[in-house]
Design a protein around this motif. Structure first.
Motif, PDB file in Angstrom:
ATOM      1  N   LEU A   1      -3.099   6.862  -1.998  1.00 15.97           N
ATOM      2  CA  LEU A   1      -3.230   6.239  -0.414  1.00 15.97           C
ATOM      3  C   LEU A   1      -4.160   6.676   0.466  1.00 15.97           C
ATOM      4  O   LEU A   1      -5.260   6.090   0.716  1.00 15.97           O
ATOM      5  N   ILE A   2      -3.991   7.949   0.597  1.00 15.66           N
ATOM      6  CA  ILE A   2      -4.612   8.628   1.849  1.00 15.66           C
ATOM      7  C   ILE A   2      -6.076   8.965   1.325  1.00 15.66           C
ATOM      8  O   ILE A   2      -7.059   8.745   1.812  1.00 15.66           O
TER       9      ILE A   2
ATOM     10  N   LEU B   1      -6.656   8.044  11.633  1.00 14.59           N
ATOM     11  CA  LEU B   1      -5.481   8.288  11.212  1.00 14.59           C
ATOM     12  C   LEU B   1      -5.050   9.790  11.431  1.00 14.59           C
ATOM     13  O   LEU B   1      -5.449  10.597  10.997  1.00 14.59           O
TER      14      LEU B   1
ATOM     15  N   ASP C   1       0.721  -1.284   0.013  1.00 12.13           N
ATOM     16  CA  ASP C   1       0.081  -0.145  -0.078  1.00 12.13           C
ATOM     17  C   ASP C   1       0.914   1.428   0.039  1.00 12.13           C
ATOM     18  O   ASP C   1       0.523   2.271  -0.569  1.00 12.13           O
TER      19      ASP C   1
ATOM     20  N   LEU D   1      -7.792   5.585   1.693  1.00 14.72           N
ATOM     21  CA  LEU D   1      -8.483   5.302   3.340  1.00 14.72           C
ATOM     22  C   LEU D   1      -9.752   6.191   3.569  1.00 14.72           C
ATOM     23  O   LEU D   1     -10.643   5.739   4.102  1.00 14.72           O
TER      24      LEU D   1
ATOM     25  N   LEU E   1      -0.737   2.221   9.752  1.00  9.42           N
ATOM     26  CA  LEU E   1      -1.780   1.789   9.120  1.00  9.42           C
ATOM     27  C   LEU E   1      -2.187   0.234   9.575  1.00  9.42           C
ATOM     28  O   LEU E   1      -2.938  -0.171   8.947  1.00  9.42           O
TER      29      LEU E   1
ATOM     30  N   VAL F   1      -9.431  10.990   8.772  1.00 12.44           N
ATOM     31  CA  VAL F   1      -7.722  11.505   8.844  1.00 12.44           C
ATOM     32  C   VAL F   1      -7.722  12.928   9.275  1.00 12.44           C
ATOM     33  O   VAL F   1      -8.285  13.849   8.630  1.00 12.44           O
TER      34      VAL F   1
ATOM     35  N   ASP G   1      -5.219  -0.937  10.937  1.00 12.74           N
ATOM     36  CA  ASP G   1      -6.576  -0.458  10.139  1.00 12.74           C
ATOM     37  C   ASP G   1      -7.355   0.351  10.975  1.00 12.74           C
ATOM     38  O   ASP G   1      -8.415   0.164  11.357  1.00 12.74           O
TER      39      ASP G   1
ATOM     40  N   THR H   1     -12.190   5.841   6.807  1.00 12.26           N
ATOM     41  CA  THR H   1     -11.242   6.470   7.641  1.00 12.26           C
ATOM     42  C   THR H   1     -11.013   7.742   7.933  1.00 12.26           C
ATOM     43  O   THR H   1     -11.351   8.629   6.933  1.00 12.26           O
TER      44      THR H   1
ATOM     45  N   SER I   1     -12.657   5.007   2.200  1.00 13.69           N
ATOM     46  CA  SER I   1     -13.175   3.718   2.830  1.00 13.69           C
ATOM     47  C   SER I   1     -13.786   4.106   4.237  1.00 13.69           C
ATOM     48  O   SER I   1     -14.320   3.043   4.818  1.00 13.69           O
TER      49      SER I   1
END
Length: 306
Positions: A166-167, A146, A111, A170, A139, A177, A142, A175, A173
């Motif tokens: 990547l961020i 974050l 990832d 996330l 990470l 941040v 999970d 997450t 999905s």
């Protein structure tokens, strides 16, 4: 609500690191704290994660930061120096072992884009690879939240964009941040909302588009010219509005007016090297709100938010 901060203050002796900062972060949001080094970003992150004491009211997942289960939180501090004798895979596996459940180290390394260096000792990785592995350690569990303090410092521009992908994935999905950065393009690309910190104060807060609309100023033609005084006088005599822009000589015009500006400069005998029409961005916002310029050259040398 995942994070709530009310009137957060922190002093180090006579130095005020945080001066009454208030904001909130909703579930699934990407929130960026923006500002140059010394603005108070890292101190605020430490207050939010319970690693430093601060006055005011801070809640994470509805309770005090120190009470949050590590299973729910992933944290990458700005200063992070894991054991150099371990390989990238061993490092991620070690941090994964601190949790009841964790992801496969190989999947995490893929990832963050260092799967081809999984068996390389950390001390032998490049600066950018090290930072990617460090992101991977945050990470591996999970996390629901974050927290990334300057996540792409030391990563080359191409790698930085991969990290942004990547961020974004996330966040898509679910997450939540929270990140700090002094890369304005990073905040503009990633953040749902941005908080601008200066001298420990949150001086502006909103979506990137809201902040640019509110504080960024007009579209402009940037003139790269040796003698800005002669150019400015020629343009003002012709009725053009020369904008306050500490980086360059800038004229408030739309793209259709560029030929007339060129003609004005030519008729005045003003030599210029380049003309660039651009719309305002977050760096213009920061200049307007704080009066302090983000030093892009320093940022690039380091690379090889109510």
């Amino acid at each position: 609500m995942v994070i709530r901060a009310e009137s957060v203050r922190r002093r180090y002796g006579s130095t005020v690191a945080l001066d009454g900062v208030s904001f909130a972060v909703e579930s699934g949001e990407v929130f960026a704290l923006v500002g140059p080094n010394g603005a108070g970003k890292t101190t605020l992150i430490r207050a939010l994660t319970g690693t430093t004491k601060a006055d005011g009211d801070v809640e994470v997942f509805g309770g005090p930061p120190a009470a949050v289960s590590g299973e729910r939180l992933g944290l990458l501090p700005q200063e992070f120096s894991p054991a150099g004798r371990l390989t990238a895979r061993e490092l991620v596996a070690y941090y994964g072992g601190l949790y009841d459940e964790s992801r496969s180290p190989d999947a995490v390394l893929e990832d963050v884009g260092v799967d081809d260096a999984a068996d390389t000792h950390y001390e032998n990785l490049s600066g950018g690879q090290k930072r990617r592995v460090c992101v991977g350690t945050a990470l591996v569990n999970d996390p629901e939240l974050l927290v990334l303090d300057e996540p792409t410092t030391g990563i080359d521009p191409a790698g930085r964009r991969e990290m942004w992908d990547l961020i974004e994935g996330l966040a898509d999905s679910g997450t939540t941040v929270l990140l700090t950065t002094h890369y304005m393009a990073e905040a503009e690309r990633l953040a749902d909302r941005v908080g601008l910190l200066a001298d420990g104060r949150l001086v502006a807060l909103g979506t990137p588009a809201e902040l640019i609309d509110r504080h960024g100023g007009a579209d402009r033609l940037v003139v790269d010219v040796g003698d800005e005084g002669d150019a400015a006088r020629a343009l003002e005599r012709a009725g053009y509005r020369v904008l306050p822009d500490e980086r360059h000589l800038a004229v408030g015009v739309g793209p259709g007016e560029i030929p007339a500006v060129v003609e004005t400069l030519d008729e005045a005998g003003v030599d210029y090297e380049r003309l660039t029409w651009r719309q305002p961005d977050l760096e213009d916002v920061y200049l307007a709100v704080t009066g302090a310029e983000v030093d892009a050259e320093t940022v690039e040398r380091e690379a090889v938010g109510r």
